[in-house]
Motif scaffolding. Structure first.
Motif, PDB file in Angstrom:
ATOM      1  N   LYS A 129      71.037  35.382  63.048  1.00 55.17           N
ATOM      2  CA  LYS A 129      71.928  36.537  63.108  1.00 55.17           C
ATOM      3  C   LYS A 129      73.350  36.184  62.692  1.00 55.17           C
ATOM      4  O   LYS A 129      74.102  37.026  62.256  1.00 55.17           O
ATOM      5  CB  LYS A 129      71.927  37.140  64.510  1.00 55.17           C
ATOM      6  CG  LYS A 129      70.648  37.839  64.864  1.00 55.17           C
ATOM      7  CD  LYS A 129      70.710  38.439  66.243  1.00 55.17           C
ATOM      8  CE  LYS A 129      69.403  39.099  66.606  1.00 55.17           C
ATOM      9  NZ  LYS A 129      69.437  39.658  67.967  1.00 55.17           N
ATOM     10  N   LEU A 130      73.722  34.921  62.839  1.00 57.58           N
ATOM     11  CA  LEU A 130      75.059  34.493  62.442  1.00 57.58           C
ATOM     12  C   LEU A 130      75.273  34.586  60.935  1.00 57.58           C
ATOM     13  O   LEU A 130      76.363  34.851  60.464  1.00 57.58           O
ATOM     14  CB  LEU A 130      75.310  33.039  62.882  1.00 57.58           C
ATOM     15  CG  LEU A 130      75.602  32.808  64.342  1.00 57.58           C
ATOM     16  CD1 LEU A 130      75.727  31.324  64.608  1.00 57.58           C
ATOM     17  CD2 LEU A 130      76.874  33.510  64.751  1.00 57.58           C
ATOM     18  N   PHE A 131      74.220  34.355  60.186  1.00 55.95           N
ATOM     19  CA  PHE A 131      74.346  34.291  58.741  1.00 55.95           C
ATOM     20  C   PHE A 131      73.715  35.490  58.055  1.00 55.95           C
ATOM     21  O   PHE A 131      73.023  35.371  57.065  1.00 55.95           O
ATOM     22  CB  PHE A 131      73.713  32.997  58.227  1.00 55.95           C
ATOM     23  CG  PHE A 131      74.380  31.778  58.776  1.00 55.95           C
ATOM     24  CD1 PHE A 131      75.623  31.409  58.310  1.00 55.95           C
ATOM     25  CD2 PHE A 131      73.793  31.033  59.775  1.00 55.95           C
ATOM     26  CE1 PHE A 131      76.262  30.294  58.820  1.00 55.95           C
ATOM     27  CE2 PHE A 131      74.419  29.919  60.288  1.00 55.95           C
ATOM     28  CZ  PHE A 131      75.650  29.545  59.810  1.00 55.95           C
ATOM     29  N   LYS A 132      73.964  36.663  58.599  1.00 53.87           N
ATOM     30  CA  LYS A 132      73.473  37.894  57.994  1.00 53.87           C
ATOM     31  C   LYS A 132      74.276  38.215  56.756  1.00 53.87           C
ATOM     32  O   LYS A 132      75.488  37.978  56.701  1.00 53.87           O
ATOM     33  CB  LYS A 132      73.640  39.049  58.970  1.00 53.87           C
ATOM     34  CG  LYS A 132      72.372  39.626  59.456  1.00 53.87           C
ATOM     35  CD  LYS A 132      72.678  40.836  60.307  1.00 53.87           C
ATOM     36  CE  LYS A 132      71.452  41.270  61.014  1.00 53.87           C
ATOM     37  NZ  LYS A 132      71.698  42.390  61.886  1.00 53.87           N
ATOM     38  N   LEU A 133      73.620  38.766  55.758  1.00 59.77           N
ATOM     39  CA  LEU A 133      74.330  39.222  54.564  1.00 59.77           C
ATOM     40  C   LEU A 133      75.072  40.506  54.878  1.00 59.77           C
ATOM     41  O   LEU A 133      74.580  41.350  55.623  1.00 59.77           O
ATOM     42  CB  LEU A 133      73.355  39.451  53.414  1.00 59.77           C
ATOM     43  CG  LEU A 133      72.681  38.204  52.852  1.00 59.77           C
ATOM     44  CD1 LEU A 133      71.673  38.608  51.795  1.00 59.77           C
ATOM     45  CD2 LEU A 133      73.710  37.261  52.265  1.00 59.77           C
ATOM     46  N   LYS A 134      76.244  40.635  54.294  1.00 56.91           N
ATOM     47  CA  LYS A 134      77.027  41.848  54.511  1.00 56.91           C
ATOM     48  C   LYS A 134      76.409  43.001  53.743  1.00 56.91           C
ATOM     49  O   LYS A 134      75.839  42.816  52.668  1.00 56.91           O
ATOM     50  CB  LYS A 134      78.470  41.657  54.034  1.00 56.91           C
ATOM     51  CG  LYS A 134      79.248  40.699  54.890  1.00 56.91           C
ATOM     52  CD  LYS A 134      80.676  40.646  54.428  1.00 56.91           C
ATOM     53  CE  LYS A 134      81.501  39.744  55.307  1.00 56.91           C
ATOM     54  NZ  LYS A 134      82.893  39.708  54.894  1.00 56.91           N
ATOM     55  N   THR A 135      76.553  44.178  54.304  1.00 60.15           N
ATOM     56  CA  THR A 135      76.083  45.361  53.601  1.00 60.15           C
ATOM     57  C   THR A 135      77.066  45.697  52.488  1.00 60.15           C
ATOM     58  O   THR A 135      78.203  45.222  52.458  1.00 60.15           O
ATOM     59  CB  THR A 135      75.967  46.557  54.572  1.00 60.15           C
ATOM     60  OG1 THR A 135      77.246  46.777  55.147  1.00 60.15           O
ATOM     61  CG2 THR A 135      74.953  46.284  55.653  1.00 60.15           C
ATOM     62  N   LYS A 136      76.647  46.541  51.601  1.00 60.20           N
ATOM     63  CA  LYS A 136      77.479  46.910  50.462  1.00 60.20           C
ATOM     64  C   LYS A 136      78.734  47.639  50.952  1.00 60.20           C
ATOM     65  O   LYS A 136      78.647  48.563  51.758  1.00 60.20           O
ATOM     66  CB  LYS A 136      76.694  47.815  49.523  1.00 60.20           C
ATOM     67  CG  LYS A 136      77.354  48.040  48.207  1.00 60.20           C
ATOM     68  CD  LYS A 136      76.440  48.798  47.270  1.00 60.20           C
ATOM     69  CE  LYS A 136      77.095  48.953  45.925  1.00 60.20           C
ATOM     70  NZ  LYS A 136      76.219  49.659  44.988  1.00 60.20           N
ATOM     71  N   VAL A 137      79.886  47.202  50.461  1.00 58.36           N
ATOM     72  CA  VAL A 137      81.161  47.783  50.875  1.00 58.36           C
ATOM     73  C   VAL A 137      81.402  49.054  50.061  1.00 58.36           C
ATOM     74  O   VAL A 137      81.230  49.072  48.846  1.00 58.36           O
ATOM     75  CB  VAL A 137      82.309  46.780  50.647  1.00 58.36           C
ATOM     76  CG1 VAL A 137      83.637  47.393  51.027  1.00 58.36           C
ATOM     77  CG2 VAL A 137      82.052  45.502  51.425  1.00 58.36           C
ATOM     78  N   ALA A 138      81.796  50.109  50.750  1.00 55.29           N
ATOM     79  CA  ALA A 138      82.091  51.376  50.079  1.00 55.29           C
ATOM     80  C   ALA A 138      83.373  51.232  49.263  1.00 55.29           C
ATOM     81  O   ALA A 138      84.326  50.600  49.712  1.00 55.29           O
ATOM     82  CB  ALA A 138      82.237  52.490  51.093  1.00 55.29           C
ATOM     83  N   PRO A 139      83.417  51.801  48.055  1.00 50.88           N
ATOM     84  CA  PRO A 139      84.638  51.713  47.246  1.00 50.88           C
ATOM     85  C   PRO A 139      85.772  52.501  47.887  1.00 50.88           C
ATOM     86  O   PRO A 139      85.549  53.493  48.583  1.00 50.88           O
ATOM     87  CB  PRO A 139      84.238  52.321  45.909  1.00 50.88           C
ATOM     88  CG  PRO A 139      83.080  53.205  46.227  1.00 50.88           C
ATOM     89  CD  PRO A 139      82.375  52.555  47.396  1.00 50.88           C
ATOM     90  N   LYS A 140      86.988  52.019  47.645  1.00 48.64           N
ATOM     91  CA  LYS A 140      88.158  52.701  48.182  1.00 48.64           C
ATOM     92  C   LYS A 140      88.357  54.026  47.467  1.00 48.64           C
ATOM     93  O   LYS A 140      88.159  54.116  46.250  1.00 48.64           O
ATOM     94  CB  LYS A 140      89.408  51.856  47.988  1.00 48.64           C
ATOM     95  CG  LYS A 140      89.414  50.599  48.812  1.00 48.64           C
ATOM     96  CD  LYS A 140      90.705  49.841  48.592  1.00 48.64           C
ATOM     97  CE  LYS A 140      90.728  48.573  49.412  1.00 48.64           C
ATOM     98  NZ  LYS A 140      91.968  47.814  49.198  1.00 48.64           N
ATOM     99  N   PRO A 141      88.751  55.059  48.193  1.00 46.20           N
ATOM    100  CA  PRO A 141      89.003  56.337  47.530  1.00 46.20           C
ATOM    101  C   PRO A 141      90.246  56.237  46.640  1.00 46.20           C
ATOM    102  O   PRO A 141      91.218  55.561  46.967  1.00 46.20           O
ATOM    103  CB  PRO A 141      89.234  57.313  48.680  1.00 46.20           C
ATOM    104  CG  PRO A 141      89.616  56.459  49.827  1.00 46.20           C
ATOM    105  CD  PRO A 141      88.937  55.129  49.625  1.00 46.20           C
ATOM    106  N   VAL A 142      90.182  56.903  45.510  1.00 46.33           N
ATOM    107  CA  VAL A 142      91.294  56.894  44.568  1.00 46.33           C
ATOM    108  C   VAL A 142      92.352  57.871  45.054  1.00 46.33           C
ATOM    109  O   VAL A 142      92.053  59.024  45.377  1.00 46.33           O
ATOM    110  CB  VAL A 142      90.813  57.305  43.166  1.00 46.33           C
ATOM    111  CG1 VAL A 142      91.971  57.331  42.192  1.00 46.33           C
ATOM    112  CG2 VAL A 142      89.732  56.355  42.687  1.00 46.33           C
ATOM    113  N   GLU A 143      93.588  57.385  45.129  1.00 50.05           N
ATOM    114  CA  GLU A 143      94.677  58.249  45.578  1.00 50.05           C
ATOM    115  C   GLU A 143      95.114  59.143  44.425  1.00 50.05           C
ATOM    116  O   GLU A 143      95.386  58.670  43.327  1.00 50.05           O
ATOM    117  CB  GLU A 143      95.855  57.402  46.050  1.00 50.05           C
ATOM    118  CG  GLU A 143      95.548  56.607  47.291  1.00 50.05           C
ATOM    119  CD  GLU A 143      96.751  55.826  47.777  1.00 50.05           C
ATOM    120  OE1 GLU A 143      97.877  56.147  47.358  1.00 50.05           O
ATOM    121  OE2 GLU A 143      96.554  54.905  48.558  1.00 50.05           O
ATOM    122  N   ASP A 144      95.138  60.415  44.683  1.00 48.82           N
ATOM    123  CA  ASP A 144      95.540  61.369  43.667  1.00 48.82           C
ATOM    124  C   ASP A 144      97.047  61.541  43.679  1.00 48.82           C
ATOM    125  O   ASP A 144      97.668  61.565  44.728  1.00 48.82           O
ATOM    126  CB  ASP A 144      94.892  62.736  43.904  1.00 48.82           C
ATOM    127  CG  ASP A 144      93.385  62.670  43.740  1.00 48.82           C
ATOM    128  OD1 ASP A 144      92.919  61.813  42.986  1.00 48.82           O
ATOM    129  OD2 ASP A 144      92.691  63.486  44.376  1.00 48.82           O
TER     130      ASP A 144
END
Length: 84
Positions: A6-21
């Motif tokens: 459990k210590l060496f679990k792969l990270k889940t996919k990180v959501a992209p940052k929203p683009v500031e308008d």
């Protein structure tokens, strides 16, 4: 052994940052932030003119930096296009 796995679990996919308008709402939010920042600085100063002066100077410098960025962007956009 399961605890070690459990210590060496792969990270889940990180959501992209929203683009500031760069919309009117975003600019209004910046104004509110400057107001709130200045108000917060005055509350933290508690009558101490040195602290208040430093806080206002920091606020003014951040405003100047924003103006410089916008001016550079305007100059970049005013340059003529080269068509081939």
């Amino acid at each position: 052994m399961a605890a070690i796995n459990k210590l060496f679990k792969l990270k889940t996919k990180v959501a992209p940052k929203p683009v500031e308008d760069e919309t009117e709402d975003a600019r209004e939010q910046i104004r509110i932030t400057y107001y709130q920042s200045g108000y917060g600085a005055s509350k933290k100063a508690n009558g101490n003119p040195t602290t208040f002066g430093v806080a206002l100077n920091n606020l003014y410098n951040s405003f100047e930096e924003l103006c410089r960025k916008q001016l550079n962007e305007q100059r970049r956009l005013k340059q003529p296009y080269i068509e081939e």
